[in-house]
Design an enzyme around this catalytic site. Sequence first.
Site, short mmCIF file in Angstrom:
data_model
loop_
_atom_site.label_atom_id
_atom_site.label_comp_id
_atom_site.label_asym_id
_atom_site.label_seq_id
_atom_site.Cartn_x
_atom_site.Cartn_y
_atom_site.Cartn_z
N HIS A 181 139.98 48.40 72.90
CA HIS A 181 139.55 48.64 74.27
C HIS A 181 140.70 48.27 75.19
CE1 HIS A 181 136.96 49.58 77.53
NE2 HIS A 181 137.49 48.56 78.16
N CYS A 201 140.25 46.26 54.31
CA CYS A 201 139.84 45.73 53.01
C CYS A 201 140.93 46.13 52.01
CB CYS A 201 138.54 46.37 52.55
SG CYS A 201 137.20 46.08 53.70
N SER A 247 138.25 53.28 75.19
CA SER A 247 137.72 52.62 74.00
C SER A 247 137.78 53.60 72.85
CB SER A 247 136.25 52.24 74.18
OG SER A 247 136.15 50.98 74.74
N GLU A 262 139.78 52.13 54.35
CA GLU A 262 139.96 50.68 54.18
C GLU A 262 139.23 49.89 55.26
OE1 GLU A 262 142.23 53.02 54.43
OE2 GLU A 262 143.23 53.11 52.48
N SER A 263 138.42 50.52 56.11
CA SER A 263 137.57 49.92 57.15
C SER A 263 137.82 50.55 58.53
CB SER A 263 137.67 48.40 57.20
OG SER A 263 136.55 47.94 57.94
#
Length: 442
Positions: free
Chosen positions: A83, A98, A70, A77-78
């Site tokens: 996983h 974003c 994970s 930008e986020s």
Amino acid sequence: MEKRTFALLNDKKRTMGALGNHILVEFMRCDPHVLNDVSSIERDMVEAARKAGATVINSTFHHFSPYGVSGVVVIEESHLAIHTWPEYGYAAVDLFTCGEMDAWISFDFLKEAFRSDSYSAIEMKRGSKNLLKRIDFDISSSRQKADEWVNPGMYTRNVWFTDKDEFQALSLRYTGEVYHDVTTAYQRVRILESPKYGKFLALDDMVMTTENDEFHYHEMISHPAIFAHGNVKNVLVIGGGDGGTVREVLRHSGIEKVTMVEIDGEVIKACKQHLPDIAAAFDDPRLELIVGDGISFAEQATHSSYDLIIVDGSDPVGPAEGLFSVGFYNNCYKALKPDGILVAQGESPKFNEAAFTDLHDTIEGLFGKGNAYVSLFYVPTYPTGMWSFQVGTKASATDFGHIDAAEVEAFVQAKGLKYYNSSIHTASLALPNFVRQLLQRK
Ligand code: SPD
């Protein structure tokens, strides 16, 4: 056959009328080895973000036992998150962005990296501005708090390199730096970096040597045999591509010639470039360096020609498997002079009991009862930490435990050794009862 399904739940203009854009990806029929390799997944996820023009802030990845990874890459930008279920060849990936960043570039990159030939994706807008109302609030107090909270010394990456078998493992936190990563015909050769142990060489997924504890291994594979023999001049080293073993052997002025046979030239190249303190003696004129198969070399070696043969191989999987065979040790035996000594990387009595005991049986079978020794020492970066060298002395008159302590101590002082000394020589031959029992189990 490549299979793909895409669904665009929203209009094409990525974040028009929304705060973010979210692509939920299903990568199926991927390479399970890739999906279980935490370091390469982190590298690929970071690269996927960069390829799409994102600014990477941080990443954290975790390997689950026995399999699965994970992780998340935080970008300006986020974020990109993953996983994996290697046992199903499946990875669930979220690409959340974003602004104008095109996360489909990341999608294409990861599809290739994971070797997925069946995949689907759903793209949706997140935070529809029609449904939200902007709130003006005072952020000056939280800015002040942030300054108090920030800990500039905090190490935020949490990436682990794990050397394991089915039941146990040794993990080293690593910085994420990949100095070298080449897959050869024999193995994957990597130089990575650990905050605690410095740069390290990994072959496939096994730690071979690290800058900070290599001396444990390299001093113990060389000096005990040289001092126990007393007159070593001609040495054969099989394996040992990092150069640490020949570096230690060549510290002895009495050595006239060392022949080193390493099967994988990439290991030598990587270590010369990134671990120069270990690969420090490759230019010594007494060294003949051969890139070739040590097993064939031993088969063709002139009988009775070496005072000392050192087998510095990796674990008995892949290219080193043959270095644990009776035929190979029989050839080494013949290549030794009548008073010669053999030292072999002997595995761990707590990690690979079968390889450990089989090798002892092989050496005892060839050199005779009473002429097979086990020397235990400690390597913090090998699974269980307890490791061995196994020794055969061709002449029964050679007592491997017997050394001239004053001579050893003078050498230790002169060369600044950090592990080996005359007391360690004797102590390393003292075996815990469970090890004695393992060796006498037949
Ligand atoms: N499990 C690790 C065994 C490694 C043996 N060889 C290490 C090479 C160091 N020169």
